[in-house]
Design a protein around this motif. Structure first.
Motif, mmCIF file in Angstrom:
data_model
loop_
_atom_site.group_PDB
_atom_site.id
_atom_site.type_symbol
_atom_site.label_atom_id
_atom_site.label_comp_id
_atom_site.label_asym_id
_atom_site.label_seq_id
_atom_site.Cartn_x
_atom_site.Cartn_y
_atom_site.Cartn_z
ATOM 1 N N SER A 261 0.820 -1.203 0.000
ATOM 2 C CA SER A 261 0.000 0.000 0.000
ATOM 3 C C SER A 261 0.860 1.261 0.000
ATOM 4 N N CYS A 262 0.279 2.339 -0.467
ATOM 5 C CA CYS A 262 0.970 3.629 -0.448
ATOM 6 C C CYS A 262 0.839 4.323 0.901
ATOM 7 N N SER B 222 1.627 4.605 4.713
ATOM 8 C CA SER B 222 2.688 4.112 5.588
ATOM 9 C C SER B 222 2.161 3.551 6.900
ATOM 10 N N GLU C 156 -0.176 -0.571 5.704
ATOM 11 C CA GLU C 156 0.517 -1.010 4.496
ATOM 12 C C GLU C 156 -0.130 -2.195 3.788
ATOM 13 N N HIS D 224 -8.866 2.942 -3.746
ATOM 14 C CA HIS D 224 -7.513 3.166 -4.228
ATOM 15 C C HIS D 224 -7.087 1.924 -4.990
ATOM 16 N N ARG E 208 -4.282 0.070 -8.056
ATOM 17 C CA ARG E 208 -3.012 0.065 -8.792
ATOM 18 C C ARG E 208 -2.999 -1.151 -9.693
ATOM 19 N N ASN F 106 0.726 3.678 -10.714
ATOM 20 C CA ASN F 106 0.950 4.053 -9.317
ATOM 21 C C ASN F 106 -0.413 4.088 -8.616
ATOM 22 N N TRP F 107 -0.379 4.037 -7.303
ATOM 23 C CA TRP F 107 -1.633 4.050 -6.555
ATOM 24 C C TRP F 107 -2.450 5.286 -6.924
#
Length: 674
Positions: free
Chosen positions: A111-112, A114, A117, A162, A164, A198-199
């Motif tokens: 995951s983007c 932090s 994750e 979200h 990707r 990208n996410w």
């Protein structure tokens, strides 16, 4: 002098009560042909103001009260984090649409975000053509929410997810029936590889064509490839002020007119272990970045969408004072020694700055960035919950107390230790008193505070948790509500030493009862319905008491099954004044009651507009339900013989309230600062 007189009268009644209990059943009452007398003295000398904060509400994340309840997020485990930060993670209640030959689902830490994750990796093995063609409707994943999503025709729902992918994406986003066969509303996400490599956050607004109270969210595709998902949300646009609170449940809270909101627990604050305690920092900021946590006391995951900021917002929306109950380094099973407690203290000082600091302060600026530049009115904090008996409580408490007092001298600080029976050995503005008991014991505790010393400088009581429990309670019985009403009248009459009181628990999702039962609760709900238990309706009789004026109500020829109080309150709509007399008849016989009112001018009581409300039922164990939500509710009627000399009949096992308007042209004999 009034305090001494009241304490003496209270002592006599208490002694009489104890003696009578020895010789007769608690349910005994007066014969109907006997007459009891209630003498109400409304003169200024016999009246005093009730605290403006007396009755409020206590919210704890228990019974899915917030997650899937008051907080209107429809997706359960929206970040796939319910198994914690490690992988493989528990994705329940997400499920697969398809089989092992068409789809593979796993979790990874890609995951983007932090602080959370874990993401879901969906590998689609089938395609639109070739040897492995996807089934009609495609394959994918679905989420049923919290025992079904309530999707209503004509309403719009914001879907955020979200994604990707290393390939182009052709994804259907649908709200469907529980079996997925009927689509209520759908939209598509079509994106080239360059747009999703990208996410990427995608937001859709879906308007439903149909109503289904047990719906689900589906994410499906018929294109071969790999798609990662994270932080998937569905929320109706129709929440209170757009603040995310489910309107029907919020409305039930408003109807109680709570003067304070205690949050977020309860045992939820402590945790079975400190690693699972509520941490306010983890619950603020953008919802996508909140890690969520496992509430190990009540055994379910919460994504903390309803976090510290939202609790403060809830209090403000309810026009109630927030009471922030924070962890003081103690859980049910481990403790932080007083010598090592300083990091916890700084954490709580930061939390107060978040609530109260100006928009330029370190933590006030974080609040401002969340859309609330003005400070919240945080003026009460409780140091821990039910921790008084633990080895490090007093040492930790004192360090918190002096640190908070030094920076915020106006904040009232609440101790976990009971000061009703003996004086506290540490400073506090209030002490916390909890009462879970049988109906008989609850009713008897209406005299709990009669003998408390009337020390104007000593800490006042905060009865933050009370309820009849056990076999008397059922799932929310009339008997429980009746006993609690007697207890609250006792608190009202002792409101010179009791500053606050709140029922617990507040909410329960009916579907959760088969998994973990805490009964009773004030409000029961599912995805689309709600009802109040008798205890909820009982509290309606007390919602005007906070800030009202209490009058002396002397009882004569009363049995031990009767308790009464009298107040003057002011209606906010037109500022008119009312005399309200409340009586609980806990006995099994009807009672003739003569009410005599003095201390008012002869023409102060209006002969028009008086009303009576009665809460009673044929069976003491009667309960409300979705099928019969109004089985036990107050019955309102016109009260025709209002005056200074009134003869009434109290039904057996009843809570009765008489509201008598006072002529508005007469200056009130006692003004309370409402």
């Amino acid at each position: 002098m009034m305090g001494v007189l009241r304490a003496t009268v209270g002592t006599l009644f208490y002694v009489l009560f104890v003696l009578c209990v020895v010789y007769q059943s608690f349910a005994s009452g007066l014969e109907v042909n006997q007459t009891a007398y209630l003498m109400v003295d409304a003169s200024p000398q016999s009246s005093r103001p009730i605290p403006k904060t007396l009755f409020g509400i206590f919210f704890e994340e228990i019974n899915y009260a917030g997650a899937g309840g008051l907080w209107a997020e429809l997706v359960s485990n929206r970040g796939f984090e319910a198994g914690g930060p490690n992988t493989p993670s528990n994705i329940d209640p997400w499920s697969i649409i398809g089989n092992e030959s068409t789809i593979i689902v796993s979790t990874d830490r890609s995951s983007c975000f932090s602080r959370n994750e874990v993401a879901l990796r969906m590998e689609v093995l089938c395609d639109t053509e070739g040897s492995n063609v996807c089934p009609d409707g495609g394959v994918g994943i679905y989420n049923p929410g919290y025992w079904g999503m309530n999707i209503e025709r004509g309403k719009t729902y914001r879907v955020v997810l979200h994604i990707r992918s290393l390939e182009s994406v052709y994804l259907s986003v649908s709200l469907t029936s529980s079996d997925g066969l009927q689509s209520l509303t759908t939209d598509k996400i079509i994106a080239a590889t360059s747009n999703v490599s990208n996410w990427t956050k995608v937001e859709l607004l879906l308007e439903s064509d149909s109503t289904d109270h047990n719906a689900r969210l589906q994410l499906t595709t018929s294109r071969k490839g790999v798609i990662w998902f994270d932080q998937v949300s569905v929320m109706s646009l129709d929440t209170y002020k757009g603040h995310g609170f489910r309107k029907d449940l919020f409305s039930m809270l408003v109807d109680l007119k709570p003067r304070f909101l205690r949050f977020p627990g309860g045992c939820f604050v402590e945790g079975e272990w400190l690693r699972n305690a509520f941490r306010w920092r983890e619950t603020i900021g953008p919802w996508e970045e909140r890690p969520g946590h496992f509430g190990d006391v009540w055994n379910y995951w919460t994504d903390d969408g309803l976090g510290y900021f939202e609790f403060l917002q809830l209090a403000e929306d309810l026009d109630a004072l927030p009471i922030w109950v924070f962890n003081n380094g103690l859980s049910h099973n481990d403790e932080v020694a007083s010598s090592s407690i300083l990091p916890f203290i700084q954490d709580i000082l930061d939390s107060i700055e978040f609530a109260r600091g100006d928009a330029e302060s370190k933590w006030g600026s974080v609040r401002a960035a969340m859309g609330h530049p003005e400070p919240f009115q945080l003026s009460y904090v409780a140091i821990g919950n039910e921790d008084c008996w633990k080895p490090y409580y007093r040492g930790n408490y004192l360090k918190f107390y002096y640190a908070i007092r030094n920076v915020y001298p106006d904040i009232k600080i609440i101790s976990n230790c009971d000061g009703s029976s003996s004086q506290l050995d540490h400073p506090a503005d209030l002490y916390d008193f909890h009462n879970y008991s049988s109906a008989n014991v609850m009713f008897s505790l209406s005299h709990q505070f009669d003998l408390v010393p009337r020390n104007s400088t000593g800490p006042k009581a905060f009865v933050s948790e009370y309820a009849v429990t056990g076999k008397d309670a059922g799932k929310g019985s009339f008997l429980a509500a009746l006993a609690e009403a007697g207890f609250l009248i006792g608190l009202e009459k002792n409101s010179d030493v009791v500053e606050m009181a709140s029922y617990a628990p507040l909410f329960v999702n009916d579907n959760y009862r088969s998994i973990y039962r805490w009964d009773p609760d004030a409000i029961v709900f599912n995805s689309w319905q709600q009802y109040g238990t008798p205890s909820y309706w009982m509290q309606q009789f007390f919602k005007e008491s906070s800030g009202a004026t209490l009058h002396a109500a002397v009882q004569a020829n009363f049995s031990i099954s009767l308790i009464a109080s009298a107040i003057t309150w002011q209606r906010s709509e037109d500022y008119s004044y009312y005399l309200r007399i409340k009586i609980v008849n806990f006995g099994s016989d009807a009672v003739n009651l003569k009410i005599l009112v003095s201390g008012l001018e002869s023409n102060s009581i209006s002969s028009f507009g008086s009303t009576k409300a009665v809460l009673t039922s044929q069976n003491l164990m009667d309960e409300n339900s979705f099928e019969e939500p109004n089985k036990v509710v107050p019955v309102h009627s016109v009260f025709e013989n209002a005056g200074t000399d009134m003869d009434v009949v109290l039904s057996p096992h009843s809570l009765t309230s008489y509201d008598i308007p006072l002529v508005p042209t007469i200056e009130p004999i006692y003004k309370s600062d409402i």
